[in-house]
Design a protein around this motif. Structure first.
Motif, mmCIF file in Angstrom:
data_model
loop_
_atom_site.group_PDB
_atom_site.id
_atom_site.type_symbol
_atom_site.label_atom_id
_atom_site.label_comp_id
_atom_site.label_asym_id
_atom_site.label_seq_id
_atom_site.Cartn_x
_atom_site.Cartn_y
_atom_site.Cartn_z
ATOM 1 N N SER A 251 -2.924 72.741 76.099
ATOM 2 C CA SER A 251 -1.959 73.667 76.676
ATOM 3 C C SER A 251 -0.682 72.954 77.115
ATOM 4 O O SER A 251 -0.690 71.766 77.440
ATOM 5 N N ASP A 252 0.413 73.692 77.150
ATOM 6 C CA ASP A 252 1.672 73.163 77.653
ATOM 7 C C ASP A 252 1.789 73.345 79.164
ATOM 8 O O ASP A 252 2.744 72.874 79.773
ATOM 9 N N GLU A 253 0.828 74.027 79.761
ATOM 10 C CA GLU A 253 0.863 74.289 81.193
ATOM 11 C C GLU A 253 0.303 73.088 81.952
ATOM 12 O O GLU A 253 -0.772 72.596 81.648
ATOM 13 N N ILE A 254 1.046 72.653 82.946
ATOM 14 C CA ILE A 254 0.682 71.470 83.711
ATOM 15 C C ILE A 254 -0.653 71.655 84.428
ATOM 16 O O ILE A 254 -1.521 70.793 84.364
ATOM 17 N N LEU A 255 -0.825 72.781 85.104
ATOM 18 C CA LEU A 255 -2.050 72.995 85.870
ATOM 19 C C LEU A 255 -3.286 73.063 84.972
ATOM 20 O O LEU A 255 -4.342 72.527 85.318
ATOM 21 N N MET A 256 -3.158 73.681 83.814
ATOM 22 C CA MET A 256 -4.288 73.740 82.873
ATOM 23 C C MET A 256 -4.689 72.332 82.438
ATOM 24 O O MET A 256 -5.867 72.009 82.348
ATOM 25 N N ASN A 257 -3.693 71.479 82.172
ATOM 26 C CA ASN A 257 -3.972 70.094 81.786
ATOM 27 C C ASN A 257 -4.687 69.342 82.910
ATOM 28 O O ASN A 257 -5.655 68.624 82.659
ATOM 29 N N ILE A 258 -4.217 69.523 84.133
ATOM 30 C CA ILE A 258 -4.817 68.823 85.275
ATOM 31 C C ILE A 258 -6.272 69.236 85.457
ATOM 32 O O ILE A 258 -7.160 68.400 85.596
ATOM 33 N N LEU A 259 -6.506 70.545 85.475
ATOM 34 C CA LEU A 259 -7.878 71.029 85.667
ATOM 35 C C LEU A 259 -8.804 70.553 84.545
ATOM 36 O O LEU A 259 -9.954 70.195 84.786
ATOM 37 N N ALA A 260 -8.294 70.519 83.324
ATOM 38 C CA ALA A 260 -9.108 70.066 82.194
ATOM 39 C C ALA A 260 -9.406 68.570 82.285
ATOM 40 O O ALA A 260 -10.508 68.132 81.967
ATOM 41 N N LEU A 261 -8.425 67.779 82.710
ATOM 42 C CA LEU A 261 -8.643 66.338 82.821
ATOM 43 C C LEU A 261 -9.691 65.997 83.874
ATOM 44 O O LEU A 261 -10.405 65.002 83.750
ATOM 45 N N LEU A 262 -9.788 66.808 84.907
ATOM 46 C CA LEU A 262 -10.751 66.555 85.980
ATOM 47 C C LEU A 262 -12.128 67.123 85.668
ATOM 48 O O LEU A 262 -13.076 66.900 86.410
ATOM 49 N N ASP A 263 -12.240 67.844 84.574
ATOM 50 C CA ASP A 263 -13.469 68.546 84.212
ATOM 51 C C ASP A 263 -14.522 67.585 83.678
ATOM 52 O O ASP A 263 -14.215 66.685 82.899
ATOM 53 N N LYS A 264 -15.777 67.806 84.077
ATOM 54 C CA LYS A 264 -16.868 66.936 83.629
ATOM 55 C C LYS A 264 -17.222 67.135 82.162
ATOM 56 O O LYS A 264 -17.879 66.302 81.554
ATOM 57 N N ARG A 265 -16.759 68.244 81.555
ATOM 58 C CA ARG A 265 -17.036 68.491 80.141
ATOM 59 C C ARG A 265 -16.195 67.617 79.223
ATOM 60 O O ARG A 265 -16.430 67.537 78.032
ATOM 61 N N VAL A 266 -15.180 66.965 79.782
ATOM 62 C CA VAL A 266 -14.348 66.045 79.008
ATOM 63 C C VAL A 266 -14.943 64.655 79.177
ATOM 64 O O VAL A 266 -14.924 64.088 80.269
ATOM 65 N N GLY A 267 -15.487 64.124 78.101
ATOM 66 C CA GLY A 267 -16.193 62.850 78.160
ATOM 67 C C GLY A 267 -15.293 61.641 78.021
ATOM 68 O O GLY A 267 -14.088 61.748 77.793
#
Length: 189
Positions: free
Chosen positions: A144-160
Motif C-alpha cells: 500500500s501507499d498508505e503510511i499507516l497500513m505499511n506500519i501496521l503490516a511491518l509490525l505484524d507477526k504474519r510477516v516473517g
C-alpha cells in the motif's frame, strides 16, 4: 467496533518481540469532534508517531525541495528510466547527465507521493485505517501507499524474517516513519 476491541485485535497481531514495547493509542474526546483522529503509536513508552502533529521525532517534509535535497533518501534509477529520458530529449546528451535527469524526474514523483501520503496521514482517522488493515490481506497492506497500513503490516507477526529481509530495497523509497518501523522490526530478528 469499540476502540478497546480494536486495540486488542491490533496488539494480538504484533510480532512477539514487540509485544509490550509497541502500543497503539487513539483517544477520542467527546466534546471535541476535531480531535477524534488523533493517533499515537508509542515504542518503549515514547511517543514515536502522533498523526496530527508535525513535531514528531521522525522528519515531516514541508516541501518537495526538502525531499529532493535530503541526502538520506537514495533514489535508484533503472535503465528503462534512463532510456525514457534519452527518448524525451531527442538529441545527444551525455550519459551522466541522463542519469541526473532521470533521478530528478523520479525524485519529483517520489516527493509528490510522500507529501500526499503525509497529508492523508495527518488528517486520517486511525480507527477507520486500523479496521481497513484488519480486513485487508497482509500483502496488500505491505504494498500500500498508505503510511499507516505499511506500519501496521511491518509490525505484524504474519510477516516473517525472510519477507522482512527481502524488503530492504523497497524501504529506501518509503517515508522515514515507515523506515523507522522497518528498522525496529529488523532489530527484533
Amino acid at each position: 467496533m469499540s476502540w478497546s476491541k480494536l486495540k486488542q485485535q491490533l496488539e494480538s497481531f504484533l510480532c512477539p518481540a514487540l509485544n509490550g514495547r509497541v502500543e497503539y493509542r487513539a483517544p477520542g474526546y467527546r466534546y471535541l469532534p476535531d480531535k477524534s483522529g488523533i493517533c499515537y503509536i508509542t515504542v518503549d513508552k515514547k511517543n514515536v508517531l502522533n498523526m496530527s502533529d508535525k513535531t514528531n521525532p521522525i522528519r515531516w517534509y514541508q516541501t518537495e525541495l526538502e525531499i529532493k535535497n535530503d541526502p538520506g533518501i537514495q533514489i535508484p534509477v533503472s535503465n528503462d528510466e534512463i532510456e525514457a529520458v534519452r527518448k524525451a530529449t531527442k538529441g545527444p546528451v551525455p550519459e551522466d547527465r541522463l542519469i541526473v535527469m532521470a533521478r530528478s524526474r523520479k525524485s519529483t514523483e517520489h516527493a509528490k507521493e510522500l507529501l500526499a501520503a503525509q497529508a492523508a496521514l495527518s488528517k486520517s482517522n486511525f480507527i477507520v485505517d486500523a479496521n481497513k488493515f484488519l480486513t485487508t490481506s497482509i500483502e496488500k497492506s505491505l504494498e500500500s501507499d498508505e503510511i499507516l497500513m505499511n506500519i501496521l503490516a511491518l509490525l505484524d507477526k504474519r510477516v516473517g524474517k525472510q519477507r522482512i529481509l527481502k524488503m530492504s530495497d523497497k524501504m529506501e523509497l518509503k517515508h522515514p516513519i515507515v523506515r523507522y518501523f522497518y528498522e525496529l522490526r529488523c532489530g527484533t530478528l
